[in-house]
Write an enzyme that holds these catalytic residues in place. Sequence first.
Site, PDB file in Angstrom:
ATOM      1  N   CYS A 139       0.801  -1.229   0.000  1.00 12.61           N
ATOM      2  CA  CYS A 139       0.000   0.000   0.000  1.00 12.61           C
ATOM      3  C   CYS A 139       0.828   1.271   0.000  1.00 12.61           C
ATOM      4  CB  CYS A 139      -0.941   0.001   1.196  1.00 12.61           C
ATOM      5  SG  CYS A 139      -2.096  -1.383   1.181  1.00 12.61           S
ATOM      6  N   CYS A 459       0.353   2.612   6.547  1.00  6.24           N
ATOM      7  CA  CYS A 459       0.783   1.244   6.833  1.00  6.24           C
ATOM      8  C   CYS A 459       0.793   0.466   5.522  1.00  6.24           C
ATOM      9  CB  CYS A 459      -0.174   0.588   7.824  1.00  6.24           C
ATOM     10  SG  CYS A 459      -1.892   0.542   7.235  1.00  6.24           S
TER      11      CYS A 459
END
Length: 475
Positions: A139, A459
Amino acid sequence: MTAILTYAFKNLPTTSKWALKFSIRPLSCSSQLRAAPAVQTKTKKTLAKPNIRNIVVVDGVRTPFLLSGTSYKDLMPHDVARAALTGLLHRTSVPKEVVDYIIFGTVIQEVKTSNVAREAALGAGFSDKTPAHTVTMACISANQAMTTGVGLIASGQCDVVVAGGVELMSDIPIRHSRKMRKLMLDLNKAKSVGQRLSVISKFRLNFLAPELPAVAEFSTSETMGHSADRLAAAFAVSRLEQDEYALRSHSLAKKAQDEGLLSDVVPFKVPGKDTVTKDNGIRPSSLEQMAKLKPAFIRPYGTVTAANSSFLTDGASAMLIMAEEKALAMGYKPKAYLRDFMYVSQDPKDQLLLGPTYATPKVLEKAGLTMNDIDAFEFHEAFSGQILANFKAMDSDWFAQNYMGRKTKIGLPPLEKFNNWGGSLSLGHPFGATGCRLVMAAANRLRKEGGQYGLVAACAAGGQGHAMIVEAYPK
């Protein structure tokens, strides 16, 4: 008895320890759902460093982020990435030949265009002499694309870099089973009829079972949603708190969309379809409706649902990054400086989604700033529970001392400065593209709200994370 209790506590699973520690301090954001009005801040010191090039964002764009399976479903990833690059060219009017390098992030690669940056660049009309490569870091892939570009400019290798990212969840690669792949490769190598018949005789019907892309962590075999549910439980984040936070995200995103604040979105004329002009995942609901949904991962007692999780998204983003002197020489007024950044990694099982907690204090210390200096926070929202668990970890001296090797906590980001125009829960999360959206949201908010410093954090799968300081360009 004291010794027994001490021994028992020390030998609890990590998440159980957290649950004991944090269950007495529930966090509620219900009283802070509305973003505060913009406040003009005083100019602080600049983060420019001697003998180091200043690197600026001239501008950045993104295609509308769409729910997978909607308007982009018949496209390939490089089509969407090309649209972002074309939009950037139109927005900035940068001559294609000036761009020294192009970097894109992506997570689930289309095998036909594994270097999607190169294919998108050629499709957008960039010179075949302009190098391009693709990075992947879950991500934070677009974050990696940006910081790779920063490194190229800081080292003097380049003056102008385009960085971005793309993800197309509407058409993910589905493979034959390994046994079937091996059989087909062996058949391709067979030279005689006898050899081919021998290979074919090994075929079994179960070879035809498809192999879907893994939705679980390779190292732990756990899905991210399952991990988010455990994390929320460990930090005593309730279902109501998660739903409240998700409602906040959607409400603020809708407000920003209606007020025209999402200026990084560029229209995309989808071949054979209408022009897409806005994100289609922004759907403010009610707590009553959200409460009716069943747990998505841990049943029947989990708290993570479809309503408080980010959704599968198609979309692409692109940013024009330059050395400051180059941008000024070309007549541009940059939007922001890209300053210090930090990557972190931690335990992918129990701390998979705590990247912002670990990265934030490190990047602030590197920049010589504190939480009070930050005017705009832009954190990636994978799940409501992930955001709220990070809040609790960041606000805990105990967690700082026992897990981060720090004497004191870093502290909570003020909610009135946090994701004021919505976040990934509402705007969407194309895995490879979100990082650029975060930076542009921070840059645009700083200009709109009169702030100087923005903090971007995210994250990522594998227990990794990223944080970056964005400094507004002087008006």
